[in-house]
Structures are given as C-alpha cells and as structure tokens.
Motif scaffolding. Sequence first.
Motif, mmCIF file in Angstrom:
data_model
loop_
_atom_site.group_PDB
_atom_site.id
_atom_site.type_symbol
_atom_site.label_atom_id
_atom_site.label_comp_id
_atom_site.label_asym_id
_atom_site.label_seq_id
_atom_site.Cartn_x
_atom_site.Cartn_y
_atom_site.Cartn_z
ATOM 1 N N ALA A 1 3.275 -0.886 5.724
ATOM 2 C CA ALA A 1 2.892 -0.083 4.557
ATOM 3 C C ALA A 1 2.186 -0.942 3.512
ATOM 4 O O ALA A 1 1.150 -0.550 2.978
ATOM 5 C CB ALA A 1 4.122 0.595 3.957
ATOM 6 N N ARG A 2 2.744 -2.110 3.237
ATOM 7 C CA ARG A 2 2.120 -3.014 2.252
ATOM 8 C C ARG A 2 0.711 -3.412 2.700
ATOM 9 O O ARG A 2 -0.230 -3.387 1.910
ATOM 10 C CB ARG A 2 2.967 -4.270 2.064
ATOM 11 N N GLU A 3 0.603 -3.810 3.973
ATOM 12 C CA GLU A 3 -0.696 -4.245 4.488
ATOM 13 C C GLU A 3 -1.727 -3.132 4.467
ATOM 14 O O GLU A 3 -2.923 -3.398 4.323
ATOM 15 C CB GLU A 3 -0.527 -4.793 5.907
ATOM 16 N N ALA A 4 -1.278 -1.887 4.575
ATOM 17 C CA ALA A 4 -2.187 -0.745 4.521
ATOM 18 C C ALA A 4 -2.494 -0.342 3.079
ATOM 19 O O ALA A 4 -3.300 0.562 2.849
ATOM 20 C CB ALA A 4 -1.586 0.441 5.283
ATOM 21 N N GLY A 5 -1.862 -0.997 2.110
ATOM 22 C CA GLY A 5 -2.143 -0.740 0.702
ATOM 23 C C GLY A 5 -1.352 0.394 0.083
ATOM 24 O O GLY A 5 -1.686 0.853 -1.015
ATOM 25 N N TYR A 6 -0.306 0.839 0.746
ATOM 26 C CA TYR A 6 0.510 1.918 0.180
ATOM 27 C C TYR A 6 1.439 1.379 -0.899
ATOM 28 O O TYR A 6 2.057 0.330 -0.716
ATOM 29 C CB TYR A 6 1.372 2.576 1.259
ATOM 30 N N PRO A 7 1.568 2.111 -2.021
ATOM 31 C CA PRO A 7 2.501 1.674 -3.057
ATOM 32 C C PRO A 7 3.958 2.009 -2.714
ATOM 33 O O PRO A 7 4.876 1.385 -3.245
ATOM 34 C CB PRO A 7 2.043 2.450 -4.301
ATOM 35 N N THR A 8 4.152 2.993 -1.835
ATOM 36 C CA THR A 8 5.514 3.400 -1.477
ATOM 37 C C THR A 8 5.615 3.721 0.010
ATOM 38 O O THR A 8 4.625 4.031 0.670
ATOM 39 C CB THR A 8 5.980 4.658 -2.255
ATOM 40 N N ILE A 9 6.844 3.660 0.480
ATOM 41 C CA ILE A 9 7.176 4.121 1.818
ATOM 42 C C ILE A 9 8.267 5.181 1.628
ATOM 43 O O ILE A 9 9.129 5.041 0.770
ATOM 44 C CB ILE A 9 7.638 2.963 2.733
ATOM 45 N N ARG A 10 8.163 6.249 2.396
ATOM 46 C CA ARG A 10 9.129 7.348 2.272
ATOM 47 C C ARG A 10 9.743 7.632 3.631
ATOM 48 O O ARG A 10 9.177 7.331 4.677
ATOM 49 C CB ARG A 10 8.444 8.604 1.747
ATOM 50 N N LEU A 11 10.920 8.252 3.587
ATOM 51 C CA LEU A 11 11.605 8.671 4.797
ATOM 52 C C LEU A 11 12.509 9.844 4.445
ATOM 53 O O LEU A 11 12.690 10.174 3.275
ATOM 54 C CB LEU A 11 12.419 7.509 5.389
ATOM 55 N N TYR A 12 13.052 10.455 5.470
ATOM 56 C CA TYR A 12 14.089 11.464 5.269
ATOM 57 C C TYR A 12 15.077 11.343 6.408
ATOM 58 O O TYR A 12 14.768 10.845 7.480
ATOM 59 C CB TYR A 12 13.507 12.884 5.183
ATOM 60 N N TYR B 1 1.227 7.715 0.777
ATOM 61 C CA TYR B 1 2.340 6.850 1.164
ATOM 62 C C TYR B 1 2.429 6.778 2.682
ATOM 63 O O TYR B 1 1.819 7.580 3.391
ATOM 64 C CB TYR B 1 3.666 7.380 0.588
ATOM 65 N N LEU B 2 3.220 5.821 3.161
ATOM 66 C CA LEU B 2 3.525 5.750 4.583
ATOM 67 C C LEU B 2 4.851 6.461 4.802
ATOM 68 O O LEU B 2 5.833 6.193 4.087
ATOM 69 C CB LEU B 2 3.631 4.290 5.041
ATOM 70 N N LEU B 3 4.878 7.374 5.763
ATOM 71 C CA LEU B 3 6.111 8.078 6.101
ATOM 72 C C LEU B 3 6.757 7.386 7.286
ATOM 73 O O LEU B 3 6.160 7.278 8.352
ATOM 74 C CB LEU B 3 5.831 9.546 6.451
ATOM 75 N N LEU B 4 7.971 6.917 7.078
ATOM 76 C CA LEU B 4 8.774 6.387 8.168
ATOM 77 C C LEU B 4 9.452 7.617 8.785
ATOM 78 O O LEU B 4 10.460 8.090 8.294
ATOM 79 C CB LEU B 4 9.799 5.388 7.637
ATOM 80 N N ASP B 5 8.822 8.159 9.801
ATOM 81 C CA ASP B 5 9.253 9.436 10.378
ATOM 82 C C ASP B 5 10.507 9.303 11.228
ATOM 83 O O ASP B 5 11.320 10.222 11.279
ATOM 84 C CB ASP B 5 8.106 10.020 11.216
ATOM 85 N N ASN B 6 10.662 8.169 11.906
ATOM 86 C CA ASN B 6 11.824 7.983 12.764
ATOM 87 C C ASN B 6 11.981 6.501 13.053
ATOM 88 O O ASN B 6 11.000 5.788 13.232
ATOM 89 C CB ASN B 6 11.626 8.757 14.083
ATOM 90 N N ILE B 7 13.213 6.076 13.079
ATOM 91 C CA ILE B 7 13.554 4.716 13.495
ATOM 92 C C ILE B 7 14.829 4.832 14.308
ATOM 93 O O ILE B 7 15.765 5.508 13.898
ATOM 94 C CB ILE B 7 13.714 3.783 12.270
#
Length: 150
Positions: free
Chosen positions: A101-112, A72-78
């Motif tokens: 994330a979509r363009e990189a082919g990830y099915p999900t994006i995650r964050l905390y 997955y792609l981690l949205l580490d900080n915004i």
Amino acid sequence: MSLLIRPATLEDIAQIEAIVEAAYSPYIERIGRKPAPMLDDYASQVLARRVHVLADQQALSGFVVLIDTEEYLLLDNIAVSPAFKGQGHGRQLLEYAERHAREAGYPTIRLYTNEAMSENIALYTRRGYVETHRVEENGLRRVHMSKVLG
C-alpha cells in the motif's frame, strides 16, 4: 525453510482453497453460515492479479487478497493455514500488504472482518488498525477498520 511472497498463479488455486477451508471452517458455527471468504472465486481473483501467496518451494502457508481502489488499498482477505499458526506467517503477510500500500502511494489501508471473529479484531487493533464502522452486508455483520500509513 525459506519463505517468499509472490503473485499467485492458477496452479495455486487448490492450495489456496484448502487454506480457506481450513482457516475459515471453524467460524461457520459461530457465524451461522460460511464466512464470505469461503464463497469467493479465487480463480477470478488470481486472474485479476489480486492474490499473493506466502510459499516455500513445496507448499503455500498463506495468502493475501489486495484490491486497489482510488483512495485506499483494501485488504480483502488474509489467511494462513492452521498448520502454520503462531509462526509469524500472518504478520509477514500483513506487513507485505501494508508495504504494498505504501509503495503504491496509498495513505491508508482498509479491511473488514466479521464481528464474530473477535480474535481478528483484537489482532488488527494491536497492529494499529482502528474501527471505522459496523454494518450488515450480504447478511453478515462486518467490522470495518482502517490504518493510516506513515
């Protein structure tokens, strides 16, 4: 004013750190210490090509830190400068992260986010993120969230 999202450069570090200070300082009292983004090494993140900034020709209004993983792609900080709050800059950065994330082919994006940042949790929920779990990491109580990308 024409804004564009571009990869951050080392010349952006001072502005990135100023945005972090302005955006996260209000949470220090609520959390009882500096939030994790205030302790990050942004030069290293920029050199690793993880940081993208929202900018016009003179200044940055916000940035996003994205970390690739195998699953997955981690949205580490915004973060957006409080001077631009309510102008859609955060939404623009979030949409960029999801598109990336979509363009990189990830099915999900995650964050905390810190559980004390209830307004962030509410915002992410409105944007289609669901809470997956809560944990204590590095002395911080974190809410992990995920969004399935279509």
